[in-house]
Write an enzyme that holds these catalytic residues in place. Sequence first.
Site, PDB file in Angstrom:
ATOM      1  N   LYS A 245       0.772  -1.368  -0.032  1.00  0.00           N
ATOM      2  CA  LYS A 245       0.157   0.103   0.031  1.00  0.00           C
ATOM      3  C   LYS A 245       0.858   1.306  -0.137  1.00  0.00           C
ATOM      4  O   LYS A 245       0.630   2.170  -0.696  1.00  0.00           O
ATOM      5  CB  LYS A 245      -1.046  -0.048   1.105  1.00  0.00           C
ATOM      6  CG  LYS A 245      -1.872   1.316   1.354  1.00  0.00           C
ATOM      7  CD  LYS A 245      -2.489   1.404   2.726  1.00  0.00           C
ATOM      8  CE  LYS A 245      -3.701   0.330   2.767  1.00  0.00           C
ATOM      9  NZ  LYS A 245      -4.324   0.505   4.100  1.00  0.00           N
TER      10      LYS A 245
ATOM     11  N   THR B 192     -10.528   0.275  14.374  1.00  0.00           N
ATOM     12  CA  THR B 192     -10.817  -0.270  15.570  1.00  0.00           C
ATOM     13  C   THR B 192     -12.248  -1.251  15.438  1.00  0.00           C
ATOM     14  O   THR B 192     -13.409  -0.855  15.971  1.00  0.00           O
ATOM     15  CB  THR B 192     -11.271   0.769  16.966  1.00  0.00           C
ATOM     16  OG1 THR B 192     -12.297   1.891  16.283  1.00  0.00           O
ATOM     17  CG2 THR B 192     -10.090   1.580  17.247  1.00  0.00           C
TER      18      THR B 192
ATOM     19  N   ALA C  99     -34.717  10.117   4.903  1.00  0.00           N
ATOM     20  CA  ALA C  99     -35.030   9.326   3.462  1.00  0.00           C
ATOM     21  C   ALA C  99     -34.925   7.637   3.862  1.00  0.00           C
ATOM     22  O   ALA C  99     -33.989   7.201   4.382  1.00  0.00           O
ATOM     23  CB  ALA C  99     -33.833   9.564   2.626  1.00  0.00           C
TER      24      ALA C  99
ATOM     25  N   GLY D 157     -25.804   0.922   6.981  1.00  0.00           N
ATOM     26  CA  GLY D 157     -24.981   0.126   7.208  1.00  0.00           C
ATOM     27  C   GLY D 157     -23.498   1.127   6.975  1.00  0.00           C
ATOM     28  O   GLY D 157     -23.424   1.920   7.413  1.00  0.00           O
TER      29      GLY D 157
ATOM     30  N   CYS E  28     -19.249   2.630   9.845  1.00  0.00           N
ATOM     31  CA  CYS E  28     -19.357   3.452  10.997  1.00  0.00           C
ATOM     32  C   CYS E  28     -20.748   3.224  11.824  1.00  0.00           C
ATOM     33  O   CYS E  28     -20.479   2.792  12.819  1.00  0.00           O
ATOM     34  CB  CYS E  28     -19.337   4.836  10.583  1.00  0.00           C
ATOM     35  SG  CYS E  28     -17.613   5.316  10.078  1.00  0.00           S
TER      36      CYS E  28
ATOM     37  N   LYS F 229     -20.933  -0.311  13.670  1.00  0.00           N
ATOM     38  CA  LYS F 229     -19.887  -0.529  14.669  1.00  0.00           C
ATOM     39  C   LYS F 229     -20.159   0.452  15.876  1.00  0.00           C
ATOM     40  O   LYS F 229     -19.880   0.075  17.174  1.00  0.00           O
ATOM     41  CB  LYS F 229     -18.566  -0.547  14.058  1.00  0.00           C
ATOM     42  CG  LYS F 229     -17.905   0.561  13.788  1.00  0.00           C
ATOM     43  CD  LYS F 229     -16.408   0.568  13.579  1.00  0.00           C
ATOM     44  CE  LYS F 229     -15.753   1.835  13.151  1.00  0.00           C
ATOM     45  NZ  LYS F 229     -15.613   2.634  14.415  1.00  0.00           N
TER      46      LYS F 229
END
Length: 434
Positions: free
Chosen positions: A37, A87, A249, A255, A258, A261
């Site tokens: 990366k 995390t 909406a 989902g 963020c 979790k």
Amino acid sequence: MAEHIGIVGAGYVGLTSAACFARLGHRVTCVDADESKVDALGRGEVAIAEPRLAELVAQGLGDGTLTFTDAQAELYGADLVFLCLPTPPAEDGRPDLGVLEHVLPQLGRLLRPGCVVVTKSTVPVGTAARIPGLLGRDDLPVVANPEFLREGHAVDDFLHPDRVVVGTDPPGSPAGHRVARLYEPTGAPVVATDSASAELAKYASNAFLAVKLSYVNVLAELCERFGADVREVARTMGLDARIGPEFLAPGPGWGGSCLPKDTSALLHAAESAGVEFGILRDAVRVNARQRARVVRAVRQAVTGSPAGSLAGTRIGLLGLAFKAGTGDLRDSPALAVAADLARAGAELAAHDPAVSAVPGLDAVQVVDDPYLVAKDAAALVVLTEWPEFRDLDWARLAASAARAVVVDTRNLLDPGAVAGFTHVGVGTQPRRQS
């Protein structure tokens, strides 16, 4: 005043922070353990689909203000080091701080005295207070500076934030002022508070958005029963300044990386503190139910019964990412619906402008042409609110489909513009367009 900023972690938050801090005139060293990366980023190759991000990375590399490395030792001269580490949720819902706890002792042996250590990762309340012990140092000031970046808008959110939260103990410490100064060019208001409040504010914000989304999804169900239109109800609500139009909406559920979790983490924190957070628990329950509601709507549209069999039925899916503007499939409600349809025996073809494959879900055939999803399909299902789906030639789709019905789980389409289709929205009444 330009600072030398270290960024630990070149993921979504870390890469955006690195590129934007460089854009604001600072010298940035971004460290990541993934050598491949780092090599790619050093060549300006950005794998994250985020508007303007690749442009800012290229600009920083060209100006010499942004460098990428896998060598933590290059952080030695940094004035501030931001922790942008994953995390993820553990099995019990609490955040897994394993990566953070692994990195901090290494940094403690490396950083020069006075370097400010900043948590930008979303971490449990009390993490900032633990960091000096994990560093093994008491001469490295700690600041909580949670991120509030939306995928698809991350660069804009960083450079033009609604607010900048800076948590220190005590509030308003010199280290906090140094962090706040970094954001002065943005003109954003600064919330200078204690570290526990800063950490909790991030969870509280995302959990509230989740509650708001679940609320409007239940409201949509009520509208269907009463013959009302949730779009009109939500529009009326949104004009009230106390409520606002955002996150009103309905859809197939919430989902992404963020909200799931963070709601899980906040529920775990509340339980461990002996606080009953029923409203948030119910929001999570509603979210799971919403995905099942979408499947029932597809069964109804295809078979005439919410319990009808989909075995061997070909269904076309428009959208796979958890929202438009990103290719992120993490906790995508679209994938959850697709998996349920596959378990029901449906044959699935899907198109998403930012997704070329769905790892772990072989039942979904991903195609690069949106018109292929309609071929011989008994129904089309809009699962992600990509605006380009509005501009498709719906008469052409209708001619290719076995049955011209579209289940629009995002209320994205104008029912009057989907030529030849019966339009089934969420919280609305089905409408046939000839």
